[in-house]
Structure formats: C-alpha cells, structure tokens
Write a protein that holds these residues in place. Structure first.
Motif, mmCIF file in Angstrom:
data_model
loop_
_atom_site.group_PDB
_atom_site.id
_atom_site.type_symbol
_atom_site.label_atom_id
_atom_site.label_comp_id
_atom_site.label_asym_id
_atom_site.label_seq_id
_atom_site.Cartn_x
_atom_site.Cartn_y
_atom_site.Cartn_z
ATOM 1 N N VAL A 241 18.970 9.772 63.677
ATOM 2 C CA VAL A 241 19.802 10.462 64.663
ATOM 3 C C VAL A 241 19.027 10.598 65.964
ATOM 4 O O VAL A 241 17.910 11.101 65.982
ATOM 5 C CB VAL A 241 20.207 11.860 64.154
ATOM 6 C CG1 VAL A 241 21.091 12.558 65.173
ATOM 7 C CG2 VAL A 241 20.932 11.745 62.815
ATOM 8 N N THR A 242 19.589 10.126 67.074
ATOM 9 C CA THR A 242 18.924 10.244 68.361
ATOM 10 C C THR A 242 19.903 10.738 69.415
ATOM 11 O O THR A 242 21.100 10.463 69.350
ATOM 12 C CB THR A 242 18.340 8.901 68.825
ATOM 13 O OG1 THR A 242 19.412 7.933 68.887
ATOM 14 C CG2 THR A 242 17.280 8.403 67.863
ATOM 15 N N THR A 243 19.381 11.468 70.372
ATOM 16 C CA THR A 243 20.183 11.965 71.481
ATOM 17 C C THR A 243 19.657 11.356 72.769
ATOM 18 O O THR A 243 18.463 11.446 73.050
ATOM 19 C CB THR A 243 20.101 13.503 71.560
ATOM 20 O OG1 THR A 243 20.657 14.041 70.357
ATOM 21 C CG2 THR A 243 20.888 14.027 72.745
ATOM 22 N N GLN A 244 20.528 10.732 73.564
ATOM 23 C CA GLN A 244 20.109 10.044 74.780
ATOM 24 C C GLN A 244 20.453 10.827 76.042
ATOM 25 O O GLN A 244 20.350 10.291 77.143
ATOM 26 C CB GLN A 244 20.788 8.656 74.831
ATOM 27 C CG GLN A 244 20.495 7.773 73.625
ATOM 28 C CD GLN A 244 19.025 7.437 73.481
ATOM 29 O OE1 GLN A 244 18.292 7.347 74.466
ATOM 30 N NE2 GLN A 244 18.574 7.265 72.243
ATOM 31 N N ASN A 245 20.858 12.081 75.919
ATOM 32 C CA ASN A 245 21.241 12.863 77.090
ATOM 33 C C ASN A 245 20.027 13.177 77.962
ATOM 34 O O ASN A 245 18.879 13.146 77.507
ATOM 35 C CB ASN A 245 21.908 14.165 76.662
ATOM 36 C CG ASN A 245 23.217 13.930 75.926
ATOM 37 O OD1 ASN A 245 23.876 12.912 76.145
ATOM 38 N ND2 ASN A 245 23.579 14.843 75.050
ATOM 39 N N PHE A 246 20.293 13.530 79.227
ATOM 40 C CA PHE A 246 19.218 13.884 80.158
ATOM 41 C C PHE A 246 18.454 15.100 79.639
ATOM 42 O O PHE A 246 17.224 15.155 79.734
ATOM 43 C CB PHE A 246 19.805 14.173 81.544
ATOM 44 C CG PHE A 246 18.780 14.613 82.547
ATOM 45 C CD1 PHE A 246 17.850 13.709 83.053
ATOM 46 C CD2 PHE A 246 18.724 15.930 82.972
ATOM 47 C CE1 PHE A 246 16.892 14.114 83.970
ATOM 48 C CE2 PHE A 246 17.774 16.341 83.895
ATOM 49 C CZ PHE A 246 16.858 15.428 84.397
ATOM 50 N N LEU A 247 19.171 16.076 79.106
ATOM 51 C CA LEU A 247 18.544 17.242 78.477
ATOM 52 C C LEU A 247 18.637 17.092 76.960
ATOM 53 O O LEU A 247 19.626 16.593 76.440
ATOM 54 C CB LEU A 247 19.232 18.541 78.900
ATOM 55 C CG LEU A 247 19.196 18.903 80.384
ATOM 56 C CD1 LEU A 247 20.017 20.168 80.635
ATOM 57 C CD2 LEU A 247 17.774 19.077 80.888
ATOM 58 N N LYS A 248 17.605 17.548 76.262
ATOM 59 C CA LYS A 248 17.614 17.486 74.810
ATOM 60 C C LYS A 248 17.288 18.864 74.244
ATOM 61 O O LYS A 248 16.168 19.337 74.317
ATOM 62 C CB LYS A 248 16.603 16.447 74.307
ATOM 63 C CG LYS A 248 16.672 16.219 72.791
ATOM 64 C CD LYS A 248 15.716 15.114 72.364
ATOM 65 C CE LYS A 248 15.814 14.873 70.857
ATOM 66 N NZ LYS A 248 14.849 13.832 70.408
ATOM 67 N N TYR A 249 18.306 19.498 73.704
ATOM 68 C CA TYR A 249 18.194 20.840 73.143
ATOM 69 C C TYR A 249 17.481 21.803 74.090
ATOM 70 O O TYR A 249 16.451 22.386 73.743
ATOM 71 C CB TYR A 249 17.496 20.798 71.781
ATOM 72 C CG TYR A 249 18.272 20.009 70.767
ATOM 73 C CD1 TYR A 249 19.472 20.490 70.250
ATOM 74 C CD2 TYR A 249 17.837 18.753 70.352
ATOM 75 C CE1 TYR A 249 20.211 19.752 69.338
ATOM 76 C CE2 TYR A 249 18.569 18.006 69.439
ATOM 77 C CZ TYR A 249 19.759 18.516 68.936
ATOM 78 O OH TYR A 249 20.486 17.776 68.048
ATOM 79 N N PRO A 250 18.037 21.979 75.307
ATOM 80 C CA PRO A 250 17.426 22.946 76.229
ATOM 81 C C PRO A 250 17.460 24.350 75.640
ATOM 82 O O PRO A 250 18.473 24.759 75.073
ATOM 83 C CB PRO A 250 18.311 22.833 77.482
ATOM 84 C CG PRO A 250 19.624 22.318 76.972
ATOM 85 C CD PRO A 250 19.279 21.403 75.836
ATOM 86 N N GLY A 251 16.342 25.062 75.765
ATOM 87 C CA GLY A 251 16.217 26.359 75.103
ATOM 88 C C GLY A 251 16.579 27.555 75.956
ATOM 89 O O GLY A 251 17.264 28.468 75.503
ATOM 90 N N LYS A 252 16.126 27.569 77.217
ATOM 91 C CA LYS A 252 16.306 28.745 78.065
ATOM 92 C C LYS A 252 16.630 28.331 79.502
ATOM 93 O O LYS A 252 16.282 27.238 79.949
ATOM 94 C CB LYS A 252 15.033 29.607 78.086
ATOM 95 C CG LYS A 252 14.545 30.057 76.712
ATOM 96 C CD LYS A 252 15.469 31.080 76.076
ATOM 97 C CE LYS A 252 14.910 31.511 74.723
ATOM 98 N NZ LYS A 252 15.817 32.461 74.026
ATOM 99 N N ILE A 253 17.278 29.281 80.213
ATOM 100 C CA ILE A 253 17.581 29.102 81.639
ATOM 101 C C ILE A 253 17.111 30.344 82.387
ATOM 102 O O ILE A 253 17.306 31.478 81.926
ATOM 103 C CB ILE A 253 19.091 28.906 81.886
ATOM 104 C CG1 ILE A 253 19.563 27.587 81.269
ATOM 105 C CG2 ILE A 253 19.408 28.926 83.371
ATOM 106 C CD1 ILE A 253 21.059 27.349 81.419
ATOM 107 N N HIS A 254 16.465 30.132 83.536
ATOM 108 C CA HIS A 254 16.082 31.248 84.409
ATOM 109 C C HIS A 254 16.596 30.960 85.809
ATOM 110 O O HIS A 254 16.329 29.892 86.372
ATOM 111 C CB HIS A 254 14.568 31.422 84.433
ATOM 112 C CG HIS A 254 14.080 32.358 85.509
ATOM 113 N ND1 HIS A 254 14.394 33.704 85.502
ATOM 114 C CD2 HIS A 254 13.338 32.141 86.627
ATOM 115 C CE1 HIS A 254 13.845 34.284 86.551
ATOM 116 N NE2 HIS A 254 13.204 33.362 87.253
#
Length: 367
Positions: free
Chosen positions: A195-208
C-alpha cells in the motif's frame, strides 16, 4: 537470579541456558497452540495464514498491539530490527495481532492505513472481536508471544520495558531450532509494502496557524518534514526538512526529522515536537537553520526532569503550546510518559516561589 545471570553472561552461556529451557518445552506433550487460530481478517497477506500450511516450521513472534497506543509504537523499531536480522525464509515470522481498544480501530481499512503510516509490512491479524486476546489471556498492550516452529508457547513478555532483550533471545532460539532441523525455509504469501500513498502530504499530524506571520505550518508527518503555507493563498512557501527520517541539524533543506507532530511558534522561531526522535527542535525561520532544543535523541524513561537542553531525556513529545504572561513557557504533551512537561524559554519564576534557568525542562502534570 537466573534471568540476571542470563543477561550478564557470555553469548555461549546464554545459548546453553536457552537450549536447556527449550529442551524442557519440546519434551513435553503439549499440543500446538496455533492449530485453530480461527482468524479470517488478515492484512499484508494475499491469503489468511494457518499453522499447517504456513506457520509450521517457523518461529512466530506475535505482537498484540493497537495502533493508537504510544507504547505499541515505541516497540516498532525493535521489531523492524528483528525482521532485518531474520527473514521469513530463515525461519522467523512476526505477526501483529491488532486487538482494538476503540470501535474505529476494529475496521480493517483503518488498520491498513495505520500499517502504511508506521511502515508495518509484516502480517497483521484484525482481532476485532478479541478472540485471540482472550484465547491467550492477554491483559495489556503491547504483549509479545513467542511460539516455536512446533507450535509450542515459549515465552510471554508484557509491556515495552524489556523489548530490547527480544532480538538476542530470538537469535538464540532460531539457532536452537536450526540445529535441530526444525526450521522450514518456505516463503509466505506476504505483501511487502503493497500500500502506497502518492499525495503531496502523507498522514499530516498537526497544523499551527501563526497570527504573527500569516503563515500556516503543517507537520507532514510520514514525509518527515514541515510544510509552510501562506495563509491567504494556501500556496507552499517553504519546506523544512529533507524528507529523510533522521536526526540532523543544519539548514532547513538538509535537516532531518522523524515523524514530527506538534508545532507552535513565537516570532520567527518555530518549535517542533520531533516525536520519534524524542526531541524538541527549534527552527529559526530568519536564519533558515534547524537545531535541537532539548532531548537526547533516545527514548527516555525519566518522569520528573530538571536537566538543561539536550541533557534532558524525553519520550515521544506529541504536541506543543506556548504559555505564560511573557510567553516564557513551552508546554509539551509527553505522550511516551502520559504527562505534560514544561520547557523554560527564559529564566523564569515558577510555582510555589521557585525559579528556573532558561533551558530547564521538567514535569508539569501527571504522575
């Protein structure tokens, strides 16, 4: 005392110690504990595994875990170390048994995504109804069961404290069964990194969101980097980190992180909870430099603190917030010890009339 003798003695003594124990296990009339797993939901496999066709002739290390448990995540590097040392063909199979704590964790799709997020490539059982959990009388996460190539229960280890001893134990046990001719070299229908993800972000965790600079900071956790967006346009203005997992200070393009999570900022300074490096990083956005603010780079067990900067060991910092009348405190959600800690950004007064020097880090809440 026997266990202490085993740990402190030579490798040959350890092997003889293990061999005597295994002789007693194999001479018993105990039947295989893997004859009837009764499991149908498998992940990272093309077909469900069973004892007779797949696991007979393999040393099987079961890891009872749940993907939301920080203690379960702590042991993953050790399991990867064991996998790299002994392949399936050489006789070792690691099987994750995902015994859910919450309802959403029972979904195989969620477990598949977690496996991708944490780079787990070995077979995983979705023990959604806790059938295996109850069958083997498991009581907490993580718990490890070591089962012989003949299907006999060899060893049970509860918790993460002694997990570093498992690789050496596995070495000795593999050697024992190879010398007995009981290891079988067959392959298993396991998918490696399917299983692979090719998106620009991969499981982003936090936003500030910074109100001082009109910027949005995103922890691109599984890409081991920080992405900066302009608040108005949402266009990427900068990427911090090379994307390679590691612990390296330097320029924002060469610095390395390992699964960064929480973010907060003060002026041109960005603070990063570099979770799997067990450190707090400081990014000077004006100078374009990344440095390590506190933490040793190794998972700590200290639950009180009091040391300065990188002399203070910490465990899996997960989130950050700046507080105090003069923004002099950096509060840290310390996931690894289930506590909240505080880092003093400047010389500051504290509770009960105490005061601390800049760079001091200590426990704030939680036992």
């Amino acid at each position: 005392q026997e266990l202490q003798d085993y740990i402190s003695n030579t490798s040959e003594y350890q092997f003889e110690f293990v061999s005597k124990y295994l002789d007693s296990i194999e001479s018993s009339e105990e039947s295989s504990c893997l004859e009837d797993l009764g499991v149908t939901q498998w992940i990272n496999c093309t077909t469900p595994l069973n004892y007779g066709q797949h696991l007979r002739g393999k040393l099987v290390l079961f890891d009872f875990f749940t993907y939301c448990c920080i203690n379960c995540l702590h042991v993953l590097p050790t399991l990867k170390q064991i996998e790299n040392a002994h392949s399936i063909e050489e006789g070792l199979v690691i099987v994750g048994v995902h015994s859910a704590k919450f309802i959403n964790e029972k979904d195989s799709c969620n477990i598949e995504r977690a496996a991708e997020r944490y780079s787990i490539t070995h077979p995983i059982i979705n023990d959604h109804d806790l059938a295996l959990w109850n069958k083997f009388s498991i009581s907490c996460w993580p718990t490890f069961l070591l089962v012989s190539p003949t299907g006999r229960m060899l060893y049970v280890m509860i918790g993460e404290t002694l997990v570093s001893k498992i690789p050496l134990l596995v070495d000795h046990v593999i050697r024992y069964y190879k010398e007995k001719g009981l290891i079988l070299p067959h392959k298993l229908p396991v998918l490696k990194g399917s299983v692979t993800t090719q998106n620009f972000l991969k499981y982003p965790g936090k936003i500030h969101v910074s109100t001082e600079s009109d910027q949005i900071f995103v922890s691109d956790t599984s890409h081991n980097r920080i992405v900066i967006l302009q608040s108005e346009t949402h266009c990427v203005s900068c990427i911090i980190g090379s994307g390679k997992a590691g612990l390296r200070d330097g320029s924002i393009g060469q610095a390395e992180f390992n699964s960064p999570q929480g973010l907060t900022s003060k002026g041109h300074l960005l603070y990063v909870a570099d979770t799997e490096n067990h450190v707090i990083r400081l990014v000077d956005l004006e100078k374009g430099l990344v440095s390590t603010l506190c933490g040793t780079g190794e998972m700590g067990t200290d639950r009180e603190g009091g040391c300065l900067y990188t002399k203070q060991e910490i465990s899996s910092p997960w989130d950050l917030v700046i507080g105090g009348d003069e923004s002099q405190y950096l509060f840290v959600a310390m996931a690894g010890t289930h506590q909240v800690w505080v880092f003093f950004l400047s010389d500051s007064s504290w509770l009960k009339g105490t005061s601390y020097k800049a760079g001091t880090m200590l426990r704030f809440a939680g036992t």
